[in-house]
Scaffold this active site. Sequence first.
Site, mmCIF file in Angstrom:
data_model
loop_
_atom_site.group_PDB
_atom_site.id
_atom_site.type_symbol
_atom_site.label_atom_id
_atom_site.label_comp_id
_atom_site.label_asym_id
_atom_site.label_seq_id
_atom_site.Cartn_x
_atom_site.Cartn_y
_atom_site.Cartn_z
ATOM 1 N N GLU A 104 -4.562 6.923 -2.730
ATOM 2 C CA GLU A 104 -4.990 5.441 -2.552
ATOM 3 C C GLU A 104 -6.214 5.610 -1.161
ATOM 4 O O GLU A 104 -6.822 4.745 -0.838
ATOM 5 C CB GLU A 104 -4.288 4.574 -2.149
ATOM 6 C CG GLU A 104 -3.545 3.823 -3.424
ATOM 7 C CD GLU A 104 -2.826 2.869 -3.442
ATOM 8 O OE1 GLU A 104 -2.392 1.927 -4.134
ATOM 9 O OE2 GLU A 104 -2.109 2.582 -2.194
ATOM 10 N N GLY B 212 9.173 3.908 -5.577
ATOM 11 C CA GLY B 212 8.602 5.335 -5.585
ATOM 12 C C GLY B 212 8.185 5.907 -4.339
ATOM 13 O O GLY B 212 8.278 7.057 -3.650
ATOM 14 N N ASP B 213 7.616 4.880 -3.512
ATOM 15 C CA ASP B 213 7.105 5.175 -2.175
ATOM 16 C C ASP B 213 8.193 5.459 -1.183
ATOM 17 O O ASP B 213 8.112 6.424 -0.546
ATOM 18 C CB ASP B 213 6.183 4.020 -1.660
ATOM 19 C CG ASP B 213 5.158 3.641 -2.432
ATOM 20 O OD1 ASP B 213 4.714 4.623 -3.051
ATOM 21 O OD2 ASP B 213 4.566 2.542 -2.571
ATOM 22 N N SER C 293 16.185 0.700 -2.049
ATOM 23 C CA SER C 293 15.188 -0.013 -1.645
ATOM 24 C C SER C 293 14.788 -1.365 -2.796
ATOM 25 O O SER C 293 14.099 -2.223 -2.565
ATOM 26 C CB SER C 293 14.167 0.994 -1.730
ATOM 27 O OG SER C 293 13.256 1.322 -2.931
ATOM 28 N N GLY D 166 0.898 -1.246 -0.043
ATOM 29 C CA GLY D 166 0.128 -0.027 -0.109
ATOM 30 C C GLY D 166 0.760 1.190 0.188
ATOM 31 O O GLY D 166 2.168 1.191 0.616
ATOM 32 N N LYS E 255 11.747 9.399 -12.232
ATOM 33 C CA LYS E 255 11.972 8.578 -13.561
ATOM 34 C C LYS E 255 12.663 7.422 -13.134
ATOM 35 O O LYS E 255 13.534 6.807 -13.938
ATOM 36 C CB LYS E 255 12.935 9.199 -14.266
ATOM 37 C CG LYS E 255 12.026 10.351 -15.111
ATOM 38 C CD LYS E 255 12.991 11.399 -15.908
ATOM 39 C CE LYS E 255 13.603 10.747 -17.311
ATOM 40 N NZ LYS E 255 12.731 10.642 -18.171
ATOM 41 N N ASN F 240 3.832 1.714 2.685
ATOM 42 C CA ASN F 240 5.157 1.947 2.126
ATOM 43 C C ASN F 240 5.950 3.169 2.508
ATOM 44 O O ASN F 240 7.040 3.303 3.038
ATOM 45 C CB ASN F 240 5.405 1.650 0.501
ATOM 46 C CG ASN F 240 4.829 0.264 0.260
ATOM 47 O OD1 ASN F 240 4.755 -0.481 1.219
ATOM 48 N ND2 ASN F 240 4.286 0.309 -0.957
ATOM 49 N N THR G 96 9.113 -2.807 -6.658
ATOM 50 C CA THR G 96 7.739 -2.347 -6.140
ATOM 51 C C THR G 96 8.102 -1.493 -4.920
ATOM 52 O O THR G 96 8.713 -1.958 -3.934
ATOM 53 C CB THR G 96 6.970 -3.814 -5.554
ATOM 54 O OG1 THR G 96 7.202 -4.731 -6.626
ATOM 55 C CG2 THR G 96 5.537 -3.386 -5.187
HETATM 56 O O1 RIB Z 1 3.632 1.706 -5.004
HETATM 57 C C1 RIB Z 1 3.638 0.237 -4.739
HETATM 58 C C2 RIB Z 1 2.303 -0.119 -4.095
HETATM 59 O O2 RIB Z 1 1.208 0.156 -4.796
HETATM 60 C C3 RIB Z 1 2.362 -1.768 -3.622
HETATM 61 O O3 RIB Z 1 2.530 -1.802 -2.352
HETATM 62 C C4 RIB Z 1 0.636 -1.714 -3.796
HETATM 63 O O4 RIB Z 1 -0.039 -2.280 -2.641
HETATM 64 C C5 RIB Z 1 0.000 -0.444 -4.330
HETATM 65 O O5 RIB Z 1 -0.504 0.227 -3.453
#
Ligand code: RIB
Length: 310
Positions: free
Chosen positions: A141, A252-253, A283, A41, A222, A45, A249
Site C-alpha cells: 500500500e 492478516g495484519d 484480534s 491501513g 488462510k 495495523n 478486519t
Molecule cells: O487489512 C485491513 C486494512 O486494509 C484496513 O485497515 C484498510 O485500511 C485496508 O488498508
Amino acid sequence: MSKSDVLVLGSINMDISLKVNQLPRIGETILSEGVDYQLGGKGSNQAVAAYKISQGTDFIACVGEDSFGQTAIRQLGQVGLPTDTIMMLKGAHTGMATVLKIQGDNSIVVANGANKVANEQTRQAIDQKLPGKRVLLTQLETNFSDLEYALRKAKGLKVINILNPAPYHPIVNDLLPYVDIVTPNETEFENIIGRKLTTREEFKAAMVDWVQQNDTQLILTKGSEGSLTVIEGQVHMFPAINVDVVDTTGAGDTFNGILASLVARGEGLEKAIRFATVGASLSTEGYGPQAAMPGLDQIIERLESPQEKS
Ligand code: RIB
C-alpha cells in the site's frame, strides 16, 4: 538484542466502517445502521500489532496535512509507537478506506492518497531507522519505488525482509529477490503463481513447487483455518483457534506484525507462525482492526489454556 528491532514501512488509512447486511449491487443504494471511523491501513495495523509484542518497533508512513492525518498521528502516539517518521505531506490527502462489514467479514475500497507519494523524507527516514533493525516488514500500500529502496537497503544490511503482498500487484515478482519471507493469502498466492487453485491438495502441491523454485520462505494465511508453510519439502499447518468473531478486519495484519516481532526476537519460524496465527484469531474478537490486537501474555495464556491443550 536491540530494543528497537522491527521497522514497519507502510500505509495509514482512516477506515470508514459501515455495517451492512449485503453488498450493494451496481446502481443500488443500501443503508448501514451507522458509521465508525477507525484507524487502519495495513502498515499502521501491522506496526501496532508488532509494537504490542516488541515495544521497540518503529514505523515509517505518510499522511496528508488534514484532520485524519492529525488523528492518526495522535492515536498511534497514544498506543506508544514513535511518530517521528510519520510524514505529513502537503497536497495529498490521508489514505482512506471504505470498509463494508458484512457478517464477520468485509469488503474494502482504499484511496491511497499520501501513502503512494514518493518523497525524499521517506528515504531519509529509511536511512535513519533501518540500520540496527532485525526485521523490515512491508506491504504493497506504499509507494513502490520507496518500497524497493527499503528492501534493497535492508538486504544489504542483512535485515530480514518480510513482505505481505497485499493488496496484490504484479510488482511483487520484481521485489521477491530481496524478500526473505512472503506472506500471501490464498488469492494473493494464486496471483503470484498466475493460476487458480481449488482443492487443499492443489494448494499444498503449488506451495511445495513454489518453494523449490524460489529462495524465499512462503507462509500462506488462510483466515479462520490458520496458516501454512513449507519446511524441508513438507507443508506444515498451524490451525487457528476458536474465538467469538466480531470483526475480521486487520486479522492478516495482526498475523504479520506478530510474526515480524517474534522473528526479530530470534524465535524459530514454527513458533513465530504458531503465535502469529493464534494472535490473529484473538484480534477478531474486537470491533475495528486494532481494537483487540493481543500482547504476548494473552497469546501464551490462550496457548496454555485447557481448551488448546486438550
Ligand atoms: O487489512 C485491513 C486494512 O486494509 C484496513 O485497515 C484498510 O485500511 C485496508 O488498508
